[in-house]
Design a protein around this motif. Structure first.
Motif, PDB file in Angstrom:
ATOM      1  N   ASP A   2      -5.770  16.699 -30.039  1.00  0.00           N
ATOM      2  CA  ASP A   2      -5.529  16.591 -28.587  1.00  0.00           C
ATOM      3  C   ASP A   2      -5.192  15.177 -28.116  1.00  0.00           C
ATOM      4  O   ASP A   2      -5.227  14.908 -26.915  1.00  0.00           O
ATOM      5  CB  ASP A   2      -6.743  17.099 -27.799  1.00  0.00           C
ATOM      6  CG  ASP A   2      -7.059  18.562 -28.101  1.00  0.00           C
ATOM      7  OD1 ASP A   2      -6.102  19.329 -28.281  1.00  0.00           O
ATOM      8  OD2 ASP A   2      -8.252  18.906 -28.190  1.00  0.00           O
ATOM      9  N   ALA A   3      -4.894  14.262 -29.023  1.00  0.00           N
ATOM     10  CA  ALA A   3      -4.574  12.882 -28.626  1.00  0.00           C
ATOM     11  C   ALA A   3      -3.073  12.656 -28.627  1.00  0.00           C
ATOM     12  O   ALA A   3      -2.369  13.065 -29.561  1.00  0.00           O
ATOM     13  CB  ALA A   3      -5.256  11.892 -29.567  1.00  0.00           C
ATOM     14  N   GLY A   4      -2.583  11.993 -27.575  1.00  0.00           N
ATOM     15  CA  GLY A   4      -1.188  11.599 -27.518  1.00  0.00           C
ATOM     16  C   GLY A   4      -1.002  10.223 -28.128  1.00  0.00           C
ATOM     17  O   GLY A   4      -1.897   9.685 -28.780  1.00  0.00           O
ATOM     18  N   HIS A   5       0.154   9.613 -27.885  1.00  0.00           N
ATOM     19  CA  HIS A   5       0.465   8.337 -28.524  1.00  0.00           C
ATOM     20  C   HIS A   5      -0.482   7.232 -28.088  1.00  0.00           C
ATOM     21  O   HIS A   5      -1.054   6.519 -28.917  1.00  0.00           O
ATOM     22  CB  HIS A   5       1.913   7.949 -28.217  1.00  0.00           C
ATOM     23  CG  HIS A   5       2.384   6.744 -28.976  1.00  0.00           C
ATOM     24  ND1 HIS A   5       2.593   6.763 -30.335  1.00  0.00           N
ATOM     25  CD2 HIS A   5       2.663   5.490 -28.566  1.00  0.00           C
ATOM     26  CE1 HIS A   5       2.992   5.568 -30.735  1.00  0.00           C
ATOM     27  NE2 HIS A   5       3.040   4.775 -29.684  1.00  0.00           N
ATOM     28  N   TYR A   6      -0.675   7.066 -26.790  1.00  0.00           N
ATOM     29  CA  TYR A   6      -1.521   5.979 -26.304  1.00  0.00           C
ATOM     30  C   TYR A   6      -3.001   6.261 -26.549  1.00  0.00           C
ATOM     31  O   TYR A   6      -3.806   5.343 -26.659  1.00  0.00           O
ATOM     32  CB  TYR A   6      -1.263   5.725 -24.818  1.00  0.00           C
ATOM     33  CG  TYR A   6       0.109   5.157 -24.552  1.00  0.00           C
ATOM     34  CD1 TYR A   6       0.367   3.805 -24.747  1.00  0.00           C
ATOM     35  CD2 TYR A   6       1.166   5.972 -24.147  1.00  0.00           C
ATOM     36  CE1 TYR A   6       1.629   3.283 -24.531  1.00  0.00           C
ATOM     37  CE2 TYR A   6       2.437   5.453 -23.930  1.00  0.00           C
ATOM     38  CZ  TYR A   6       2.659   4.103 -24.127  1.00  0.00           C
ATOM     39  OH  TYR A   6       3.915   3.596 -23.928  1.00  0.00           O
ATOM     40  N   GLY A   7      -3.350   7.521 -26.646  1.00  0.00           N
ATOM     41  CA  GLY A   7      -4.744   7.869 -26.858  1.00  0.00           C
ATOM     42  C   GLY A   7      -5.301   7.454 -28.204  1.00  0.00           C
ATOM     43  O   GLY A   7      -6.524   7.304 -28.358  1.00  0.00           O
ATOM     44  N   LYS A  59     -10.495   7.320 -24.397  1.00  0.00           N
ATOM     45  CA  LYS A  59     -11.685   7.939 -24.970  1.00  0.00           C
ATOM     46  C   LYS A  59     -11.517   8.315 -26.433  1.00  0.00           C
ATOM     47  O   LYS A  59     -12.465   8.192 -27.217  1.00  0.00           O
ATOM     48  CB  LYS A  59     -12.074   9.166 -24.151  1.00  0.00           C
ATOM     49  CG  LYS A  59     -12.608   8.850 -22.759  1.00  0.00           C
ATOM     50  CD  LYS A  59     -13.172  10.093 -22.082  1.00  0.00           C
ATOM     51  CE  LYS A  59     -12.075  11.115 -21.833  1.00  0.00           C
ATOM     52  NZ  LYS A  59     -12.591  12.286 -21.072  1.00  0.00           N
ATOM     53  N   SER A  60     -10.344   8.789 -26.810  1.00  0.00           N
ATOM     54  CA  SER A  60     -10.136   9.184 -28.212  1.00  0.00           C
ATOM     55  C   SER A  60     -10.324   7.996 -29.142  1.00  0.00           C
ATOM     56  O   SER A  60     -10.939   8.114 -30.207  1.00  0.00           O
ATOM     57  CB  SER A  60      -8.731   9.774 -28.392  1.00  0.00           C
ATOM     58  OG  SER A  60      -8.608  10.994 -27.714  1.00  0.00           O
ATOM     59  N   TRP A  61      -9.801   6.848 -28.727  1.00  0.00           N
ATOM     60  CA  TRP A  61      -9.972   5.642 -29.536  1.00  0.00           C
ATOM     61  C   TRP A  61     -11.425   5.190 -29.547  1.00  0.00           C
ATOM     62  O   TRP A  61     -11.990   4.945 -30.607  1.00  0.00           O
ATOM     63  CB  TRP A  61      -9.067   4.526 -29.013  1.00  0.00           C
ATOM     64  CG  TRP A  61      -9.473   3.160 -29.494  1.00  0.00           C
ATOM     65  CD1 TRP A  61     -10.157   2.209 -28.793  1.00  0.00           C
ATOM     66  CD2 TRP A  61      -9.256   2.594 -30.796  1.00  0.00           C
ATOM     67  NE1 TRP A  61     -10.369   1.098 -29.550  1.00  0.00           N
ATOM     68  CE2 TRP A  61      -9.830   1.291 -30.788  1.00  0.00           C
ATOM     69  CE3 TRP A  61      -8.634   3.048 -31.947  1.00  0.00           C
ATOM     70  CZ2 TRP A  61      -9.789   0.456 -31.893  1.00  0.00           C
ATOM     71  CZ3 TRP A  61      -8.592   2.212 -33.060  1.00  0.00           C
ATOM     72  CH2 TRP A  61      -9.171   0.935 -33.029  1.00  0.00           C
ATOM     73  N   ARG A  62     -12.028   5.085 -28.387  1.00  0.00           N
ATOM     74  CA  ARG A  62     -13.392   4.549 -28.297  1.00  0.00           C
ATOM     75  C   ARG A  62     -14.416   5.440 -29.001  1.00  0.00           C
ATOM     76  O   ARG A  62     -15.266   4.951 -29.748  1.00  0.00           O
ATOM     77  CB  ARG A  62     -13.797   4.373 -26.827  1.00  0.00           C
ATOM     78  CG  ARG A  62     -13.064   3.282 -26.089  1.00  0.00           C
ATOM     79  CD  ARG A  62     -13.765   2.965 -24.770  1.00  0.00           C
ATOM     80  NE  ARG A  62     -13.951   4.153 -23.957  1.00  0.00           N
ATOM     81  CZ  ARG A  62     -13.082   4.590 -23.063  1.00  0.00           C
ATOM     82  NH1 ARG A  62     -11.945   3.936 -22.885  1.00  0.00           N
ATOM     83  NH2 ARG A  62     -13.328   5.674 -22.338  1.00  0.00           N
ATOM     84  N   ASN A  63     -14.322   6.734 -28.763  1.00  0.00           N
ATOM     85  CA  ASN A  63     -15.369   7.640 -29.240  1.00  0.00           C
ATOM     86  C   ASN A  63     -15.177   8.126 -30.666  1.00  0.00           C
ATOM     87  O   ASN A  63     -16.158   8.369 -31.369  1.00  0.00           O
ATOM     88  CB  ASN A  63     -15.473   8.856 -28.304  1.00  0.00           C
ATOM     89  CG  ASN A  63     -15.853   8.467 -26.893  1.00  0.00           C
ATOM     90  OD1 ASN A  63     -16.445   7.412 -26.667  1.00  0.00           O
ATOM     91  ND2 ASN A  63     -15.510   9.309 -25.931  1.00  0.00           N
TER      92      ASN A  63
END
Length: 432
Positions: free
Chosen positions: A381-386, A391-395
């Motif tokens: 569910d993550a796009g390019h910036y995610g 949240k995708s990066w951090r968590n």
């Protein structure tokens, strides 16, 4: 002076819109109009404020805005942005937290040179500063670099990365975000052959077009729909007299921004209309969500023409990295020479810029690297910036990357001996 008039025309249009916004704001803010209860003047002032800020920020390099950092002692420590290596087309900078013990993890974050400044990775830098010594490649705006400094193409970019790695020493961990992933992989292989002792401990590639044809998107397939002659005729201009790089051939940031905006024109138009109404109602602020995003998104930089054209031709059209045929300074770079640097790829399942499959191709190209030194992760569910912010990066992604770094922090001698295939220490988060 071919195309210089076009460059100046774009800047003139931008400057005119900024002036119109400032004029509307000043005119609608005259005290005498407060005697006339007409909401039109409020709307006009709001339109002027948003318009002036929008067009002004297009030519201003954003500040990092990381002035203090709260450490484990509960105190705020000053953050000094120090230049480690200074070069004409880009510097290597270090975020030094004053009064804090040197962190064991030393990370070199390779920022993209794709129209935005390195400050686009501000949130990524802040998240890594928690327990890492963070170094970043801070690329310069081509319009501000005199022609006397010479050219800068993807080979020069690769050699810059090699020099930065040498300056930091072998106990570093590279994280390349998006565009620089193929060239960072090439720089690592170049260093593996030229100076094996200077190789980094690990390399994490995030959403990079290693093999653009593996799962082409509208963005990565662009190079196959146009000829190099068409690109040079329509995209390349000369810097005008206003800037130090007068006469330099560049791919203008304003042209790149127009392409970005057109991809989601309706969404951007609605965002600005909503912001005007918020300003009218007095609900907006200098650092609200709209301004935080667009202060960075609209701040664009020019790329040298040779860098832009060589990227399209050699990375996207000819797929030299994907075919292991990349040449730097007359020497063929063999990706199979990477034998001790652990490599991890990160992709977003909903990435519409660098689709899943393009980045993970790097693992197959590292034929000299044992499977125990390879890892990959696809973020649902993550796009390019995610995959490098939010949240995708951090968590999810950041913890996996740090685990990978920790698992490969030992000197390469410890990993030189052959190991059986299967899950090793370096691959413990491969299936995460």
């Amino acid at each position: 002076m071919r195309y210089m008039a076009t460059y100046d025309l774009m800047d003139t249009i931008r400057n005119t819109n900024q002036w119109m916004g400032a004029s509307a704001l000043a005119m609608a803010s005259y005290p005498v109009f407060s005697m006339v209860p007409n909401p039109m003047f409020q709307w006009m002032a709001a339109w002027g404020e948003v318009t002036e800020r929008t067009f002004q920020r297009m030519v201003v390099k954003p500040d990092w805005g990381i002035r203090t950092f709260t450490c484990e002692d509960g105190k705020d420590h000053l953050v000094n942005v120090e230049t480690v290596v200074e070069r004409p087309f880009g510097d290597l900078i270090h975020f030094n937290v004053a009064g804090r013990e040197t962190q064991a993890r030393k990370v070199l974050l390779v920022a993209p040179m794709s129209g935005h400044y390195a400050t686009l990775l501000r949130s990524t830098v802040k998240s890594l500063m928690v327990n890492c010594e963070v170094y970043v490649t801070d690329w310069h705006n081509a319009r501000d670099i005199p022609v006397s400094e010479g050219k800068f193409d993807i080979e020069d970019y690769t050699l810059y990365l090699v020099d930065f790695m040498k300056a930091l020493g072998p106990d570093i961990h590279l994280i390349a975000v998006c565009q620089p992933a193929p060239l960072t992989l090439a720089a690592t292989a170049y260093l593996a052959e030229e100076d094996p002792a200077a190789q980094p401990r690990s390399l994490t590639l995030i959403g990079g077009p290693i093999d653009p044809d593996a799962n082409a998107t509208e963005v990565t397939d662009f190079g196959n729909r146009v000829t190099m002659g068409q690109l040079e005729e329509t995209m390349i201009q000369r810097v005008g007299y206003k800037y130090p790089g007068v006469g330099r051939m560049v791919y203008p940031g304003l042209l790149q921004l127009a392409s970005f905006m057109s991809m989601n024109g309706d969404r951007h138009s609605k965002a600005f209309q909503d912001q005007i109404m918020r300003v009218t109602r007095g609900e907006a602020s200098d650092h609200d969500a709209h301004n935080r995003f667009y202060d960075e998104y609209l701040a664009v930089m020019d790329m040298t023409a040779e860098f832009y054209l060589s990227t399209v031709e050699r990375i996207f059209k000819n797929c030299e990295i994907a075919k292991n045929e990349f040449v730097v300074d007359g020497r063929k770079v063999d990706l199979g020479k990477i034998t001790t640097v652990a490599v991890k790829t990160v992709e977003g399942a909903k990435d519409d810029i660098t689709a899943p499959g393009q980045c993970i191709a790097a693992l197959d190209l590292c034929t000299g690297l044992p499977d125990s030194k390879k890892a990959s992760h696809v973020e649902p569910d993550a796009g390019h910036y995610g995959i490098f912010a939010g949240k995708s990066w951090r968590n999810n992604i950041r913890p996996l990357v740090l685990d990978f770094i920790d698992a490969n922090s030992d000197a390469p001698k410890a990993a030189a001996a052959p190991k059986p295939k299967g899950k090793g220490a370096a691959n413990k988060n491969a299936a995460a």
